[in-house]
Write a protein that holds these residues in place. Structure first.
Motif, PDB file in Angstrom:
ATOM      1  N   GLY A 288      39.954  41.527  32.258  1.00 40.84           N
ATOM      2  CA  GLY A 288      40.142  40.943  33.597  1.00 40.84           C
ATOM      3  C   GLY A 288      40.809  41.953  34.530  1.00 40.84           C
TER       4      GLY A 288
ATOM      5  N   VAL B  25      38.333  44.714  35.470  1.00 41.52           N
ATOM      6  CA  VAL B  25      37.310  44.258  36.430  1.00 41.52           C
ATOM      7  C   VAL B  25      37.917  44.229  37.833  1.00 41.52           C
ATOM      8  N   ASP B  26      39.165  43.770  37.952  1.00 40.94           N
ATOM      9  CA  ASP B  26      39.856  43.784  39.267  1.00 40.94           C
ATOM     10  C   ASP B  26      39.929  45.215  39.803  1.00 40.94           C
TER      11      ASP B  26
ATOM     12  N   ALA C 254      36.740  46.366  41.185  1.00 42.11           N
ATOM     13  CA  ALA C 254      36.514  45.768  42.514  1.00 42.11           C
ATOM     14  C   ALA C 254      37.250  46.579  43.579  1.00 42.11           C
TER      15      ALA C 254
ATOM     16  N   ALA D 265      31.745  39.501  32.105  1.00 44.63           N
ATOM     17  CA  ALA D 265      32.834  39.551  33.097  1.00 44.63           C
ATOM     18  C   ALA D 265      32.416  40.416  34.287  1.00 44.63           C
TER      19      ALA D 265
ATOM     20  N   ARG E 259      29.306  38.729  36.235  1.00 44.02           N
ATOM     21  CA  ARG E 259      29.662  37.536  37.021  1.00 44.02           C
ATOM     22  C   ARG E 259      30.484  37.903  38.247  1.00 44.02           C
ATOM     23  N   ARG E 260      31.343  38.910  38.108  1.00 44.03           N
ATOM     24  CA  ARG E 260      32.201  39.296  39.229  1.00 44.03           C
ATOM     25  C   ARG E 260      31.406  39.988  40.337  1.00 44.03           C
TER      26      ARG E 260
END
Ligand code: HEM
Length: 407
Positions: A125, A128-129, A132, A374, A377-378
């Motif tokens: 998680g 993935v942040d 971004a 993950a 989907r993000r």
């Protein structure tokens, strides 16, 4: 590539940059000569699924330990890459292999791997942040450096107790060590692997000493304590296997995640279904392992004369198992050239089999199965941002750079 390509030319091309970039037509050229292909005296190439699978379980076939390497690569003892490699479980045979595997196996039981799941979800998680942030405003991001490497590195860092800020600095050394596994024409090719291995040996010798003085809850502390209590391993064997865990636990899972993402980008229908339903991830990951494996070839040497599917194999024969070719054997798989995440009974050879079956298989699968959905989907509009580059490697094959736009 036609089926008339002679086997030696196919093998030579396989080791060229072009062959490494796309080895699959060359596997088909070799397969045309049968699943077991003698390449002159003392050398055998195996492309069949059943044949690779049997070879991995054949006790007459040895992994590349020190004695085997003496026969194959005279002069290797002057090179620290192989001096350290031959002290780890992957490049050893019994009785040492059993001893190492028993010792480290306790840390990789299915229960212990399953217990890591919540920590892995948290790590993924966070990464993935981070992706971004890096890709904000459509900036191209190198998925390999910024995500595919960082996931397994964070996992191994957590397991081994390597501080987060030190983790990105390991990528160069880990990659350099895997180049020592490629076929060597000239011992000078081992220089990058030697330097990297020396660097990691200093790091892990020091880490073991620090954890001995101040134990933590990590694997290094646990294994140091076990070693000191049982005396089952020498300090050097301990360090050699820590290095194996770091390298094996990082490079191949990185390539699995990179290859899986690329396949998702190339197959938008499958990617859309995976976005909708993350429970499809195990099938997607298993098919990635089969279709475009991070590990393409494994080496063995015959310890004695034996019969292999009717082919007489003499002691000392070098056996190259092209497991990536076995993964596309039409006798094993319907439409082997089709990427089909719904395929049942996959049995890919990519995580090996028999005594050396990948110790981290469960961990590798779990992280890829969590990481891929993950990311998808993000970033619903995730897209390639240029042609990827391949590392010039076959044994441990994968992307050097894979630029994406995180839409
Ligand atoms: C997709 C990811 C992975 C792939 C493709 C892979 C592949 C392999 C293969 C092919 C072997 C056996 C080689 C042989 O038979 O000669 C192996 C062994 C091994 N792998 Fe993995 N591996 C992966 C992930 C991991 C992870 C995450 C770890 C550690 C946490 C790990 C640790 C090991 C170890 C310690 C061995 C040696 C086992 C033995 O010799 O008994 N691997 N792996």
């Amino acid at each position: 590539m036609t089926t008339a390509t002679d086997p030696r030319t196919a093998m030579t091309t396989l080791l060229s940059p072009r062959g490494k970039r796309d080895p699959y037509p060359l596997y088909e050229a070799l397969r045309a000569y049968g699943p077991i292909l003698p390449l002159g005296p003392g050398q055998l190439v195996v492309t069949g699924h059943a044949e690779c699978s049997r070879a991995l379980r054949e006790t007459a076939l040895l992994s590349t330990d020190a004695a085997v390497q003496d026969a194959l690569l005279p002069g290797w003892r002057d090179h620290s890459s192989w001096r350290w490699l031959t002290r780890n479980m992957l490049f050893s045979n019994n009785p040492d292999h059993d001893r190492y595997r028993r010792f480290f196996g306790v840390a990789f039981t299915p229960r212990r791997i399953a217990a890591l799941r919540p920590a892995l979800e948290g790590l993924i998680g966070g990464l993935v942040d981070r992706l971004a942030d890096l890709g904000a405003g459509g900036a191209p991001v190198d998925f390999m450096a910024e995500f595919a490497f960082r996931v397994p590195m964070a996992v191994m860092g957590e397991l081994l107790g390597i501080p987060e800020e030190e983790q990105p600095g390991f990528r160069g050394a880990i990659g350099a060590i895997t180049t020592a596994l490629e076929p060597v024409q000239d011992l000078a090719q081992l220089a990058p692997g030697d330097a990297a291995m020396d660097q990691l040996a200093v790091y892990f010798t020091d880490l073991a000493a620090r954890r001995r003085a101040r134990p933590g809850t990590d694997l290094v502390s646990e294994m140091v304590r076990l070693r000191d209590a049982t005396g089952e391993l020498s300090e050097e064997e301990l360090v050699a296997n820590f290095m194996l865990l770091l390298v094996a636990g990082t490079e191949a899972p990185m390539d699995l995640i990179g290859n899986a993402l690329r396949l998702a980008l190339e197959h938008p229908g499958h990617a859309a279904r995976l976005r909708e339903d993350p429970s499809l991830a195990p099938g997607f990951v298993e098919e990635t392992l089969r279709f475009d494996p991070a590990a393409q070839a494994l080496n063995r040497m015959a310890a004695e004369d034996f019969d292999f599917f009717g082919v007489p194999v003499a002691a000392g024969t070098k056996v190259t198992l092209l497991i990536a070719a076995g993964n596309r054997d039409p006798r094993q798989y319907a439409d082997p050239g089709v990427f089909d995440p719904g395929r049942q009974g996959n049995h890919a050879l990519t995580l090996s089999g028999g005594a050396h079956y990948c110790l981290g298989a469960g961990l590798a699968r779990m992280q890829a199965e969590l990481a891929l959905p993950a990311v998808l989907r993000r970033f619903p509009g995730l897209a390639p941002a240029g042609e990827p580059t391949f590392r010039d490697q076959l044994v441990q094959r994968g992307f050097g750079q894979l630029l994406v736009k995180c839409g």
